[in-house]
Design a protein around this motif. Structure first.
Motif, mmCIF file in Angstrom:
data_model
loop_
_atom_site.group_PDB
_atom_site.id
_atom_site.type_symbol
_atom_site.label_atom_id
_atom_site.label_comp_id
_atom_site.label_asym_id
_atom_site.label_seq_id
_atom_site.Cartn_x
_atom_site.Cartn_y
_atom_site.Cartn_z
ATOM 1 N N VAL A 41 -7.471 -93.120 34.696
ATOM 2 C CA VAL A 41 -8.682 -92.669 33.999
ATOM 3 C C VAL A 41 -8.817 -91.156 34.153
ATOM 4 N N GLU A 42 -9.471 -90.576 33.160
ATOM 5 C CA GLU A 42 -9.618 -89.117 33.097
ATOM 6 C C GLU A 42 -11.009 -88.717 33.522
ATOM 7 N N LYS A 43 -11.140 -87.508 34.052
ATOM 8 C CA LYS A 43 -12.470 -86.975 34.269
ATOM 9 C C LYS A 43 -13.143 -86.805 32.906
ATOM 10 N N PRO A 44 -14.457 -86.754 32.738
ATOM 11 C CA PRO A 44 -15.427 -86.711 33.822
ATOM 12 C C PRO A 44 -15.685 -88.093 34.439
ATOM 13 N N PHE A 45 -15.803 -88.085 35.781
ATOM 14 C CA PHE A 45 -16.155 -89.315 36.485
ATOM 15 C C PHE A 45 -17.676 -89.306 36.652
ATOM 16 N N LEU A 68 -6.108 -94.284 30.051
ATOM 17 C CA LEU A 68 -7.341 -94.341 29.252
ATOM 18 C C LEU A 68 -7.737 -92.939 28.786
ATOM 19 N N ALA A 69 -7.071 -92.460 27.724
ATOM 20 C CA ALA A 69 -7.399 -91.134 27.172
ATOM 21 C C ALA A 69 -8.471 -91.294 26.102
ATOM 22 N N VAL A 70 -9.553 -91.925 26.506
ATOM 23 C CA VAL A 70 -10.690 -92.196 25.616
ATOM 24 C C VAL A 70 -11.952 -91.725 26.337
ATOM 25 N N PRO A 71 -13.055 -91.523 25.608
ATOM 26 C CA PRO A 71 -14.277 -91.104 26.297
ATOM 27 C C PRO A 71 -14.708 -92.158 27.335
ATOM 28 N N PRO A 72 -15.335 -91.718 28.422
ATOM 29 C CA PRO A 72 -15.701 -92.648 29.498
ATOM 30 C C PRO A 72 -16.552 -93.830 29.058
ATOM 31 N N VAL A 73 -17.312 -93.691 27.944
ATOM 32 C CA VAL A 73 -18.125 -94.835 27.492
ATOM 33 C C VAL A 73 -17.246 -96.035 27.151
ATOM 34 N N VAL A 74 -15.977 -95.800 26.903
ATOM 35 C CA VAL A 74 -15.076 -96.879 26.489
ATOM 36 C C VAL A 74 -14.357 -97.525 27.683
ATOM 37 N N PHE A 75 -14.374 -96.852 28.853
ATOM 38 C CA PHE A 75 -13.582 -97.328 30.005
ATOM 39 C C PHE A 75 -13.830 -98.801 30.327
ATOM 40 N N GLU A 82 -9.783 -102.328 17.765
ATOM 41 C CA GLU A 82 -11.045 -101.943 18.413
ATOM 42 C C GLU A 82 -10.923 -102.161 19.921
ATOM 43 N N TYR A 83 -11.530 -101.260 20.696
ATOM 44 C CA TYR A 83 -11.449 -101.371 22.155
ATOM 45 C C TYR A 83 -12.283 -102.547 22.687
ATOM 46 N N THR A 84 -13.187 -103.043 21.835
ATOM 47 C CA THR A 84 -14.094 -104.097 22.309
ATOM 48 C C THR A 84 -13.649 -105.500 21.887
ATOM 49 N N VAL A 120 -4.663 -92.736 21.633
ATOM 50 C CA VAL A 120 -3.466 -91.932 21.327
ATOM 51 C C VAL A 120 -3.716 -90.959 20.169
ATOM 52 N N SER A 121 -4.760 -91.231 19.358
ATOM 53 C CA SER A 121 -5.064 -90.352 18.228
ATOM 54 C C SER A 121 -5.792 -89.085 18.672
ATOM 55 N N GLY A 122 -6.134 -88.984 19.953
ATOM 56 C CA GLY A 122 -7.016 -87.908 20.406
ATOM 57 C C GLY A 122 -6.328 -86.620 20.827
ATOM 58 N N ASP A 123 -7.167 -85.699 21.264
ATOM 59 C CA ASP A 123 -6.751 -84.347 21.629
ATOM 60 C C ASP A 123 -5.866 -84.332 22.890
ATOM 61 N N LEU A 124 -6.270 -85.072 23.902
ATOM 62 C CA LEU A 124 -5.533 -85.055 25.170
ATOM 63 C C LEU A 124 -4.130 -85.635 24.990
ATOM 64 N N ALA A 125 -4.046 -86.716 24.221
ATOM 65 C CA ALA A 125 -2.737 -87.333 23.982
ATOM 66 C C ALA A 125 -1.821 -86.324 23.298
ATOM 67 N N LEU A 146 -2.406 -96.829 21.401
ATOM 68 C CA LEU A 146 -3.472 -97.710 20.955
ATOM 69 C C LEU A 146 -4.676 -96.861 20.551
ATOM 70 N N ALA A 147 -5.241 -97.165 19.407
ATOM 71 C CA ALA A 147 -6.432 -96.446 18.926
ATOM 72 C C ALA A 147 -7.062 -97.256 17.804
ATOM 73 N N ARG A 148 -8.302 -96.881 17.473
ATOM 74 C CA ARG A 148 -8.939 -97.559 16.335
ATOM 75 C C ARG A 148 -8.359 -97.055 15.023
ATOM 76 N N SER A 149 -7.891 -95.806 15.012
ATOM 77 C CA SER A 149 -7.315 -95.225 13.792
ATOM 78 C C SER A 149 -6.213 -96.145 13.274
ATOM 79 N N ALA A 150 -6.241 -96.398 11.945
ATOM 80 C CA ALA A 150 -5.293 -97.372 11.368
ATOM 81 C C ALA A 150 -3.918 -96.740 11.171
#
Ligand code: NDP
Length: 468
Positions: free
Chosen positions: A146-150, A119-126, A95-97, A23-28, A52-56
């Motif tokens: 989920v968002e592109k890029p797929f 999931l408005a997070v980079p695909p590595v986090v999906f 944390e996402y993990t 939610v802290s990101g650009d797309l959100a 939800l985000a890692r940002s406090a």
């Protein structure tokens, strides 16, 4: 009104909570929070909206961010709707993990039945996110957007798909290519199949060529670090541009359901030949190499132009010229369908007196509309033709239309899948571009504010002027 996408879901299956990962990101900020505000205004939101985000961040910080996003996006704010949206917002920092994040989320969603996870997070986090949702039993009862890029190519797209479907049923995965949510892009199908006037001409017998342009006048705008190594083909050609080609070329769906609609898209894409690198011009605007975040000697293309060939009965031999790029002479998302010229004008025998071609010109961006270039008799003694345009501006004719993200979130909350990319569609799109990407073609430099490298002019001769 006739529907393309009948509402087949029962009201009780609508999502009753929304969770925005990242939610802290650009797309959100740019798209998702304004879309949720529009849904709130339309009475289409129910239950909590959790960021939800890692940002406090805390609730207040999230509300301030959401208010900023809405005020930036809306020309006139409905204060009551904004207050209702802010009242729904809750922040969960984590944390996402970590399992603790998902346990806290499950507690917040205890009273909900069908949450939507965006999931408005980079695909590595999906994968971490869907595994986390699964660990606390949320993957089974939720819907996941989920968002592109797929992926970066066919192989990585397949891996990503395997990772997602390990935890989430395909029926509950919604892959956003936001072009499919644009009213103007979907309007191509309505234009084709709701007008008897044009459909009989929509084939190789009458169509000479098709041109699709996705041009940006802006450069990477300080996001070269993200763009480098991605490039125009992965960013917009593999997804948005091929979707436009599919909608221009596909057969009518045989039923009003999500799979019938997407079956036809895939069928069209299956008949598109892989792009030939030798017939493709790749470009890079001057100065790109010096931008922050660009690797030394980067061959990332900021422009591409090529010709697609569709080996179908309808389209055999008709070139589909496509181009996309940044820092170009204008911003436009357009398609031009050029019909074949009549053999001669009236009784004239000289080829120079052949009338120009009829062209259908679809504007698919913010100023969407369509115009048809017709031939009229030029004033004067001679019976010669002169092009005149017959056009409609959809904003003026039809009034306000919804933003893509508003429609897509609304669809996903209802479980409607027409406007979401299917894995087989994505696989076909990669098949078309994979060989070109693997060829690692050196881009030619071009000046900003032009229409790309000079060689691009030869891909389509001429490129019809676009409305900028
Ligand atoms: P951002 O880069 O702004 O990232 C979104 C959030 O994800 C960040 O605020 C950050 O939140 C978290 N994040 C970023 N990098 C990582 C990381 N390596 N590991 C874990 N968390 C991370 O992305 P966008 O908002 O621009 O895009 C979100 C998704 O949407 C991406 O998949 C993107 O490709 C896609 N997309 C974006 C578009 C756009 O216009 N922005 C358009 C089309 C698709 P925090 O650190 O607080 O957790």
């Amino acid at each position: 009104m006739t529907s393309l996408t009948a509402d087949s879901t029962s009201p009780d299956s609508r999502s009753d909570a929304v969770v925005l990962f990242g939610v802290s990101g650009d797309l959100a900020y740019k798209k998702l929070l304004p879309a949720l505000y529009n849904l709130e205004r339309a009475g289409r939101l129910d239950g909590p909206v959790i960021g939800l985000a890692r940002s406090a961040w805390d609730d207040e910080r999230l509300r301030a961010r959401a208010e900023g996003a809405v005020r930036d996006a809306a020309t006139q704010v409905d204060e009551a709707a904004l207050a209702r949206l802010l009242g729904r917002l809750r922040m969960l920092a984590g944390e996402y993990t970590e399992t603790a994040t998902y346990e806290a989320l499950a507690a917040m969603l205890a009273d909900t039945a069908r949450p939507l996870f965006h999931l408005a997070v980079p695909p590595v986090v999906f994968e971490s996110v869907v595994a986390g949702l699964n660990a606390v039993g949320l993957a089974d009862r939720g819907r996941v957007v989920v968002e592109k890029p797929f992926g970066r190519d066919a192989a990585s797209a397949a891996e990503l798909n395997t990772a997602l479907t390990r935890y989430v049923d395909e029926q509950n995965i919604f892959r956003i290519d936001h072009y499919l949510g644009k009213e103007s892009v979907e309007g191509l199908l309505v234009f084709r199949f709701a007008n008897t006037l044009f459909e009989p001409l929509w084939n190789r017998h009458y169509v000479k060529s098709v041109q699709v342009t996705l041009a940006e006048s802006l450069d990477t705008e300080g996001r070269a670090g993200f763009y480098d190594g991605v490039g125009a083909v992965r960013d917009v050609v593999q997804n948005h541009l091929l979707q436009i080609v599919a909608l221009l070329g596909m057969e009518p769906p045989i039923a009003d359901d999500a799979d019938a609609y997407r079956d036809e898209e895939v069928r069209l894409l299956r008949q598109v030949r892989p792009i030939d690198p030798d017939d493709t011009v790749m470009g890079q605007y001057e100065g790109y190499g010096e931008e922050d975040g660009v690797a030394p000697g980067s061959i990332t293309e900021t422009f591409m132009a090529t010709t697609l060939w569709i080996d179908s009965f309808r389209w055999a031999g008709v070139p589909f010229h496509v181009r996309a790029g940044k820092a170009l002479a204008g911003a436009a998302t357009e398609a031009v369908v050029e019909l074949r010229r009549p053999p001669r004008l009236l009784f004239a025998s000289k080829s120079a007196e052949r009338p120009e071609a009829n062209r259908l010109h679809f504007r698919l961006g913010h100023d969407d509309g369509v115009s048809v270039t017709l031939q009229a008799k030029a004033p004067g003694a001679k019976a010669v033709s002169q092009p005149v345009a017959l056009g409609v501006d959809f904003d003026r004719a039809l009034g306000h239309r919804q933003e893509a993200y508003e429609r897509l979130l609304d669809d996903a909350m209802d479980g409607r899948k027409h406007r979401f990319a299917r894995p087989d569609t994505i696989a076909e799109e990669w098949r078309i571009v994979d060989g070109l990407l693997a060829a690692g073609k050196e881009p030619e430099l071009y000046r900003r504010g032009t229409w790309g490298p000079a060689a691009a002019a030869k891909v389509a001769d001429p490129w019809h002027p676009v409305t900028t």
